[in-house]
Enzyme design. Structure first.
Site, PDB file in Angstrom:
ATOM      1  N   GLY A 133     -38.151 -18.421  10.269  1.00 34.31           N
ATOM      2  CA  GLY A 133     -36.853 -18.823   9.741  1.00 34.31           C
ATOM      3  C   GLY A 133     -35.696 -18.346  10.614  1.00 34.31           C
ATOM      4  O   GLY A 133     -34.611 -18.936  10.597  1.00 34.31           O
ATOM      5  N   ALA A 140     -38.421 -15.804   7.322  1.00 38.67           N
ATOM      6  CA  ALA A 140     -38.286 -15.776   5.866  1.00 38.67           C
ATOM      7  C   ALA A 140     -38.959 -14.501   5.372  1.00 38.67           C
ATOM      8  O   ALA A 140     -39.861 -13.964   6.030  1.00 38.67           O
ATOM      9  CB  ALA A 140     -38.962 -17.010   5.266  1.00 38.67           C
ATOM     10  N   GLU A 175     -45.506 -19.072  11.966  1.00 36.24           N
ATOM     11  CA  GLU A 175     -45.969 -19.355  10.599  1.00 36.24           C
ATOM     12  C   GLU A 175     -47.467 -19.615  10.517  1.00 36.24           C
ATOM     13  O   GLU A 175     -48.120 -19.195   9.563  1.00 36.24           O
ATOM     14  CB  GLU A 175     -45.207 -20.559  10.013  1.00 36.24           C
ATOM     15  CG  GLU A 175     -43.761 -20.279   9.645  1.00 36.24           C
ATOM     16  CD  GLU A 175     -42.771 -20.530  10.777  1.00 36.24           C
ATOM     17  OE1 GLU A 175     -43.206 -20.606  11.951  1.00 36.24           O
ATOM     18  OE2 GLU A 175     -41.583 -20.655  10.493  1.00 36.24           O
ATOM     19  N   GLU A 191     -35.457 -20.843  13.298  1.00 36.46           N
ATOM     20  CA  GLU A 191     -34.927 -22.063  12.658  1.00 36.46           C
ATOM     21  C   GLU A 191     -33.422 -21.931  12.387  1.00 36.46           C
ATOM     22  O   GLU A 191     -32.660 -22.878  12.577  1.00 36.46           O
ATOM     23  CB  GLU A 191     -35.694 -22.342  11.357  1.00 36.46           C
ATOM     24  CG  GLU A 191     -37.126 -22.783  11.637  1.00 36.46           C
ATOM     25  CD  GLU A 191     -38.002 -22.802  10.387  1.00 36.46           C
ATOM     26  OE1 GLU A 191     -38.009 -21.795   9.643  1.00 36.46           O
ATOM     27  OE2 GLU A 191     -38.681 -23.809  10.146  1.00 36.46           O
TER      28      GLU A 191
HETATM   29  N1  COA Z   1     -40.472 -10.575   5.962  1.00 35.78           N
HETATM   30  C1  COA Z   1     -40.438  -9.418   5.294  1.00 35.78           C
HETATM   31  N2  COA Z   1     -40.431  -8.228   5.916  1.00 35.78           N
HETATM   32  C2  COA Z   1     -40.466  -8.210   7.244  1.00 35.78           C
HETATM   33  C3  COA Z   1     -40.511  -9.377   8.013  1.00 35.78           C
HETATM   34  C4  COA Z   1     -40.502 -10.609   7.307  1.00 35.78           C
HETATM   35  N3  COA Z   1     -40.519 -11.797   7.945  1.00 35.78           N
HETATM   36  N4  COA Z   1     -40.547  -9.051   9.327  1.00 35.78           N
HETATM   37  C5  COA Z   1     -40.524  -7.702   9.366  1.00 35.78           C
HETATM   38  N5  COA Z   1     -40.483  -7.189   8.121  1.00 35.78           N
HETATM   39  C6  COA Z   1     -40.431  -5.800   7.720  1.00 35.78           C
HETATM   40  C7  COA Z   1     -41.761  -5.098   7.913  1.00 35.78           C
HETATM   41  O1  COA Z   1     -42.627  -5.359   6.837  1.00 35.78           O
HETATM   42  C8  COA Z   1     -41.324  -3.662   7.997  1.00 35.78           C
HETATM   43  O2  COA Z   1     -41.031  -3.211   6.698  1.00 35.78           O
HETATM   44  P1  COA Z   1     -41.549  -1.736   6.204  1.00 35.78           P
HETATM   45  O3  COA Z   1     -40.871  -0.782   7.156  1.00 35.78           O
HETATM   46  O4  COA Z   1     -41.049  -1.645   4.810  1.00 35.78           O
HETATM   47  O5  COA Z   1     -43.027  -1.745   6.357  1.00 35.78           O
HETATM   48  C9  COA Z   1     -39.998  -3.742   8.737  1.00 35.78           C
HETATM   49  O6  COA Z   1     -39.559  -5.070   8.567  1.00 35.78           O
HETATM   50  C10 COA Z   1     -40.123  -3.461  10.218  1.00 35.78           C
HETATM   51  O7  COA Z   1     -41.104  -4.329  10.756  1.00 35.78           O
HETATM   52  P2  COA Z   1     -42.362  -3.819  11.618  1.00 35.78           P
HETATM   53  O8  COA Z   1     -43.441  -4.860  11.505  1.00 35.78           O
HETATM   54  O9  COA Z   1     -42.719  -2.422  11.250  1.00 35.78           O
HETATM   55  O10 COA Z   1     -41.727  -3.819  13.092  1.00 35.78           O
HETATM   56  P3  COA Z   1     -42.506  -4.013  14.467  1.00 35.78           P
HETATM   57  O11 COA Z   1     -41.510  -3.691  15.518  1.00 35.78           O
HETATM   58  O12 COA Z   1     -43.785  -3.245  14.457  1.00 35.78           O
HETATM   59  O13 COA Z   1     -42.884  -5.568  14.536  1.00 35.78           O
HETATM   60  C11 COA Z   1     -42.446  -7.937  14.320  1.00 35.78           C
HETATM   61  C12 COA Z   1     -41.866  -6.529  14.618  1.00 35.78           C
HETATM   62  C13 COA Z   1     -41.265  -8.885  14.262  1.00 35.78           C
HETATM   63  C14 COA Z   1     -43.405  -8.351  15.434  1.00 35.78           C
HETATM   64  C15 COA Z   1     -43.186  -7.898  12.958  1.00 35.78           C
HETATM   65  O14 COA Z   1     -42.335  -7.303  11.984  1.00 35.78           O
HETATM   66  C16 COA Z   1     -43.572  -9.264  12.452  1.00 35.78           C
HETATM   67  O15 COA Z   1     -44.531  -9.841  12.940  1.00 35.78           O
HETATM   68  N6  COA Z   1     -42.848  -9.772  11.443  1.00 35.78           N
HETATM   69  C17 COA Z   1     -43.148 -11.058  10.822  1.00 35.78           C
HETATM   70  C18 COA Z   1     -42.710 -12.220  11.699  1.00 35.78           C
HETATM   71  C19 COA Z   1     -43.095 -13.524  11.038  1.00 35.78           C
HETATM   72  O16 COA Z   1     -44.244 -13.857  10.885  1.00 35.78           O
HETATM   73  N7  COA Z   1     -42.066 -14.300  10.691  1.00 35.78           N
HETATM   74  C20 COA Z   1     -42.247 -15.592  10.082  1.00 35.78           C
HETATM   75  C21 COA Z   1     -42.221 -15.476   8.597  1.00 35.78           C
HETATM   76  S1  COA Z   1     -42.427 -17.074   7.852  1.00 35.78           S
END
Ligand code: COA
Length: 261
Positions: A112, A67, A135, A115
């Protein structure tokens, strides 16, 4: 054809491919994408030119990274609950759309995203895919059905391990625990998903539809109720041209030709 830029829809008259299209945000599910997905689920149900669906994410990195955390950061208790109920409803509409939906998981499927993949009927993962319910790291819990579908798919112990630790697992481990059906090289993901879907679509269409319904609905019923649903479907199919064609084709040692296929 495309409806808006965040959910791309291509349809060849049989197979529709839905692509979540926010690659710069790793296809995170914001409110607009969720609304588009709900509309798309209704189209699957109602449009005769969609026989089955492949759902995937744009770009090389992510199916869906969860999400949209920027949206979640603004929510209070009431709109948080409303968002969860809305999201659950969208995924349930997809799950009960009546036609096979395959998740082609091409990278991160987190929160999400995991999910959403679980609400699809079959999951094919590329070898670089990663799964998790992270989460708890954010101080929230799964809200789009993860606490319910994950234990149904992989068992309570494994589900709780993933949900309580927030750990990420790779595609091989997801396959080992039964979270995905198959792992393929990234370059072959879409072709393999389409091959699987077209194979399903070559089967008796009503039989496929009623099998989906019996499994999706039956899992929430008692064994007695589920068995009755199955027997009702079995009897219903006996009244169809599909069954007549399928059985006749077998006896005549030829491939079946189902109406509408
Ligand atoms: N919601 C909003 N934005 C998200 C996102 C999410 N769930 N997951 C990634 N993004 C965005 C990042 O903020 C970043 O945006 P920016 O370039 O404007 O800063 C972009 O996507 C790229 O992500 P980034 O974190 O730079 O890539 P990465 O390769 O270093 O890491 C992940 C990848 C997936 C490990 C990391 O993005 C992450 O942990 N995301 C959240 C996962 C999460 O907790 N999901 C559950 C949400 S309830």
């Amino acid at each position: 054809m495309a409806n808006g830029s965040q959910l791309l829809i291509e349809n060849d008259g049989v197979v529709a491919t839905f692509t979540l299209n926010r690659p710069d945000k790793l296809n995170a599910l914001n409110d607009q994408v969720m609304a588009d997905l709900g509309d798309a689920a209704d189209r699957i149900t109602t449009e005769d030119a969609i026989h089955g669906v492949i759902l995937t994410g744009a770009g090389p990195k992510a199916f869906v990274a969860g999400a949209d955390i920027a949206d979640l950061a603004k929510q209070g208790p009431f709109d948080g609950k409303a968002r969860a109920l809305r999201g659950q409803g969208v995924l349930r509409r997809l799950e009960t759309c009546g036609k096979p939906v395959i998740a082609a998981v091409n990278g991160f499927a987190l929160g999400g995203g995991c999910e959403l993949a679980m609400a699809c009927h079959i999951r094919i993962a590329s070898d670089n895919a990663k799964f998790g319910q992270p989460e708890v790291k954010l101080g929230i819990a799964p809200g789009y059905g993860g606490t319910q579908r994950l234990p149904r798919l992989v068992g309570k112990g494994r589900a709780l391990q993933l949900i309580l630790t927030g750990e990420m697992i790779d595609a091989a481990e997801a396959y080992r625990i039964g979270l995905v059906n198959k792992v393929v090289p990234a370059a072959e993901l879409m072709a393999e998903s389409e091959k699987l879907l077209r194979g399903i679509l070559a089967m008796g269409p009503l039989a496929v539809r009623l099998s989906l319904e019996a499994v999706e609905r039956g899992l929430d019923m008692s064994m007695e109720e589920g068995l009755l649903l199955e027997a009702n479907h079995f009897g219903l199919l006996a009244a169809t041209a599909d069954m007549k064609e399928g059985l006749t084709a077998f006896l005549e040692k030829r491939a079946p030709k189902f109406a509408g296929r």
